[in-house]
Scaffold this active site. Sequence first.
Site, PDB file in Angstrom:
ATOM      1  N   ASP A 143       0.850  -1.200   0.000  1.00 39.53           N
ATOM      2  CA  ASP A 143       0.000   0.000   0.000  1.00 39.53           C
ATOM      3  C   ASP A 143       0.882   1.245   0.000  1.00 39.53           C
ATOM      4  O   ASP A 143       1.149   1.821   1.045  1.00 39.53           O
ATOM      5  CB  ASP A 143      -0.904  -0.016   1.223  1.00 39.53           C
ATOM      6  CG  ASP A 143      -1.953   1.087   1.185  1.00 39.53           C
ATOM      7  OD1 ASP A 143      -2.272   1.553   0.084  1.00 39.53           O
ATOM      8  OD2 ASP A 143      -2.430   1.475   2.257  1.00 39.53           O
ATOM      9  N   GLU A 202      -2.289  10.051  -0.666  1.00 44.10           N
ATOM     10  CA  GLU A 202      -3.534   9.285  -0.536  1.00 44.10           C
ATOM     11  C   GLU A 202      -3.812   8.930   0.908  1.00 44.10           C
ATOM     12  O   GLU A 202      -4.955   8.955   1.361  1.00 44.10           O
ATOM     13  CB  GLU A 202      -3.447   8.007  -1.378  1.00 44.10           C
ATOM     14  CG  GLU A 202      -4.770   7.255  -1.507  1.00 44.10           C
ATOM     15  CD  GLU A 202      -5.019   6.241  -0.394  1.00 44.10           C
ATOM     16  OE1 GLU A 202      -6.136   5.714  -0.296  1.00 44.10           O
ATOM     17  OE2 GLU A 202      -4.073   5.976   0.395  1.00 44.10           O
ATOM     18  N   GLU A 203      -2.754   8.606   1.658  1.00 43.27           N
ATOM     19  CA  GLU A 203      -2.942   8.221   3.049  1.00 43.27           C
ATOM     20  C   GLU A 203      -3.432   9.385   3.899  1.00 43.27           C
ATOM     21  O   GLU A 203      -3.898   9.177   5.015  1.00 43.27           O
ATOM     22  CB  GLU A 203      -1.639   7.652   3.627  1.00 43.27           C
ATOM     23  CG  GLU A 203      -1.137   6.389   2.957  1.00 43.27           C
ATOM     24  CD  GLU A 203      -2.072   5.203   3.120  1.00 43.27           C
ATOM     25  OE1 GLU A 203      -3.096   5.343   3.833  1.00 43.27           O
ATOM     26  OE2 GLU A 203      -1.791   4.144   2.542  1.00 43.27           O
ATOM     27  N   GLU A 225      -5.111  -0.181  -5.628  1.00 40.27           N
ATOM     28  CA  GLU A 225      -5.045  -0.012  -4.177  1.00 40.27           C
ATOM     29  C   GLU A 225      -4.666  -1.324  -3.500  1.00 40.27           C
ATOM     30  O   GLU A 225      -4.371  -2.318  -4.156  1.00 40.27           O
ATOM     31  CB  GLU A 225      -6.398   0.497  -3.644  1.00 40.27           C
ATOM     32  CG  GLU A 225      -6.411   1.971  -3.293  1.00 40.27           C
ATOM     33  CD  GLU A 225      -5.452   2.344  -2.179  1.00 40.27           C
ATOM     34  OE1 GLU A 225      -4.934   1.436  -1.491  1.00 40.27           O
ATOM     35  OE2 GLU A 225      -5.212   3.537  -1.988  1.00 40.27           O
ATOM     36  N   HIS A 261      -0.585  -1.922   6.618  1.00 40.07           N
ATOM     37  CA  HIS A 261      -0.290  -0.725   7.419  1.00 40.07           C
ATOM     38  C   HIS A 261       0.546  -1.050   8.665  1.00 40.07           C
ATOM     39  O   HIS A 261       0.348  -0.448   9.724  1.00 40.07           O
ATOM     40  CB  HIS A 261      -1.567   0.009   7.820  1.00 40.07           C
ATOM     41  CG  HIS A 261      -2.127   0.869   6.737  1.00 40.07           C
ATOM     42  ND1 HIS A 261      -3.179   1.727   6.935  1.00 40.07           N
ATOM     43  CD2 HIS A 261      -1.782   1.013   5.432  1.00 40.07           C
ATOM     44  CE1 HIS A 261      -3.467   2.348   5.807  1.00 40.07           C
ATOM     45  NE2 HIS A 261      -2.629   1.925   4.871  1.00 40.07           N
TER      46      HIS A 261
END
Length: 939
Positions: free
Chosen positions: A210, A244-245, A271, A347
């Site tokens: 990601d 994006e995060e 994604e 994450h």
Amino acid sequence: MERSAAAAVRRLRAAGGERDRDRERDRDRRPPAPPREAGGDGAAAPPGKTRDGSRRRPQALSERRAAALVLLYLLALRGLAHVAHRHLLSRPPRGGHPHFSAHRARGYLDNITAIGPRTVGSPENEVLAVNYLLEQIRAIETESTDAHKITVDVQRPTGSFSIDFLGGFTSYYANITNVVVKLEPRNGAEHAVLSNCHFDSVPNTPGASDDAVSCSVMLEILYTLSKSSEPLQHAVIFLFNGAEENILQASHGFITQHEWAKSIRAFINLEAAGVGGKELVFQTGPENPWLVQAYVFAAKHPFASVVAQEIFQSGIIPADTDFRIYRDFGNVPGIDLAFIENGYIYHTKYDTSDRILTDSIQRAGDNILAVLKYLATSDKLAKSFEYRHGNVVFFDVLGLFVLAYPARVGTIMNYIIAAIAFLYLSKKVLQPKTRAINNLKKFFTAFGLILLSWISTLVTVLIVAVFISLIGRSLSWYTHFYVSVFLYGTAAVAKLILVHTLAKKFYYKNMNDLNLGDVFFDASLLIWTIALAVITQMGLCSAFICTLWVAFPLLTKLMIHKEFRQKGATIKFVVMYMLGMFVPYLYMLYLSWTIFEMFTPIMGRSGSEIPPDVVLAGFIVAITMILSSYFINFIYLVKSTKMTLVSSTAVFVVTLILVCSGIFFPYSSDMANPKPKRVFLQHTSRRFHDLDGNLVKSDSGIWINGFDYNGISHITPHVPEINDTIRTPCEEWAPFCGLPWILPVHFMFRKNWYLPAPEIFPRSPIHFKVLAKELMPWNSVRLSFEVSGPSHMSLYIRPHEGSALSTWSLGDGTPVASIGGDYFVFYSHGLHATPWNFWIELTASEKHSDGIVSLAIAAHYFFGEDQKSPQLYALLERFPNWTFSSAHEVFIISTRKKKTHLAFYHTEEPLTYDFHQSEVIQPYRTVVKNLNTFKKARI
């Protein structure tokens, strides 16, 4: 004599009538007569009797054989579904034309992740990653053929928007980074298709899946297309977005501000919700069925589901992608893909490039390259507005191919199949007319018993799940998924069997077993037919699942009805029955495993308020009810269910005892397959002032949030001072309880802890200034502010009772409140951003003289020299190795008028920052003085 004769005749007639009624009842209770048996002398035995004249007993299934066949059947189908999920490449890449190289893409991936965490605003994200991308793009440009033209642009937009994600908040960004590449024919192109990835990552993680792997795939696709000698009809725009995060900021900056955005007619968004595996198409549209057809035609290794789309868009999953931005702010249709395997390390620090299989990169590259090339050479792209209407039903079949058809066709087909099923059931129940009432009674009794068994099973299993949660054994299945099947699955099976066994023994004790099996099959068919009609009426494309569960069982029943009537429930009948059910059962197991693979890891980061065992138990019961729907009739066909009932109950009891004993630890530090517990820590210093600048409260501590329902219960044995005696109190008068939330997720994490710790002093303080106050028409006040500080800040606003936030300079000008009524603004900037200037406008009553609004500003430090305080480092060293801890420092200052006005100013620094008290306090004293002036002006 005449009277005697008449009486005799009446007695004979009465006796005959009674015999007729007895024969009628016997027909209900007796099975159909089996074929006649020839005697040794060639004479046939009478129907329903043996040669000696005794009545033939109904044939019944052996429980041992039936249970073994059903178990083996389901295990075999589960094995096929597992193979389909794990099989990444259906065929190797072909030679000849330039093709996607996963090995070259892996080189890009390794280099991007070697930069380290790429948080927005950090040199790693804004400089090193950008320079690497530009270097590779320039190298690709030098090797491209003359058929193409490559143009590169680095965009640094500033903007704001509101979004209803996480309960609703507003986002503001300044000087963030986008790297945009346009590949087009030499003579240019009017229309374009967009491919989007993001190269930023969340703090403290390498972000391989990601979303560095997607950017690596896009670089390789750019290389492959540029090397082709075949010109494209339309342009392909590659957006490497750098924020994006930060909740989709960079994509908003591109689609609303970049000059190339106007030419885009469709997009593909890449994604991740996991690390590697297959990339799932989980969103398309809105409408524009031609996009799904493009994927169906072009994708080499398809994996797509309209069920996933409807689940994701329902909001059940607490996540969102750039798809929303392009759809809502750009009015552009697209396709959303994401890796979904192994979401346990999504994450986290374990999201490294070596965990992503090369075959996973290859299949993603093959698919996206093929679809992009198809769209870039399609006439429909230029005329997409002509094909924009209509939704599509789409789903892949074991990853081999995709079935897709217009939703309106599906609606017609669903209603036709439902009507056929209703006609079949009506004829079955109402014929012959003389027995219609009796048939209806038996039919709806079976219907009610099935529903009763499902409801009682759900209630029973949920009670078990609540019990497990209350005794502190939640997530025992998190590392060992099979535990959930043995615990909740066997409980569901045992309860279902028990209910129907009791009904068979006490209610149907004189009923014919074969007739009962037939009735319960028809009752299950009615349930699915009703579900098909209702879900279709709701407009859900997922109704195709019900279509499978009506059409195939009905066909199976019609095909084997003669075998069943003539010979009863033989092994041949069971085998034919299972073969007829092959398609719906295989697809359901395939789909359910996809859902479990997505949802199970999410339970480890879903917050402290949702009991994950209750959620997972509900899923398992739902799957059990679905899979049992056409096997319930077997309970009435077998001689006994004692062995199956005892076995499933025993497995459940043993598993329950083991779970209660704590033998199944939820988390794992196994480096080959880690499943860590997520913990968020913030070293916080808080100061609360009244409106006159007087300090009314101050404290300092480490604020702790566990990301799952277990909270810190498993950490306490390792760090005893972290326990429930230090639960964080809510400052009710302060916005968001006076706590430094980075995002408005307070409703998901109501249980948190505050461990006393020494005060911290930031080196780079936040500067917050009140620039002006203006009295506006209609009894309104406009307050203007200027803020400068680190790359991530949060603004909290709470209008006081009697006042309202009417407008502001953010988003579209309409304030969007978060859950609870406070207003949340998320701010971020890239390098060299100017101070943030904004204003808010409030309305209040003329008689309101005690202040009208509370404000808070939070500064979050996620990178640089100030990341973690010594106390925080020392605490993290004591955490067990099965945790993943993300940490930063926080400094809070609040200003409050006793009993009335609050001006709450809060600076939060991620766990790596030190603060000088003199640098932080003074700006707030200035603010307090200004706000005191406002009070005198009746603001």
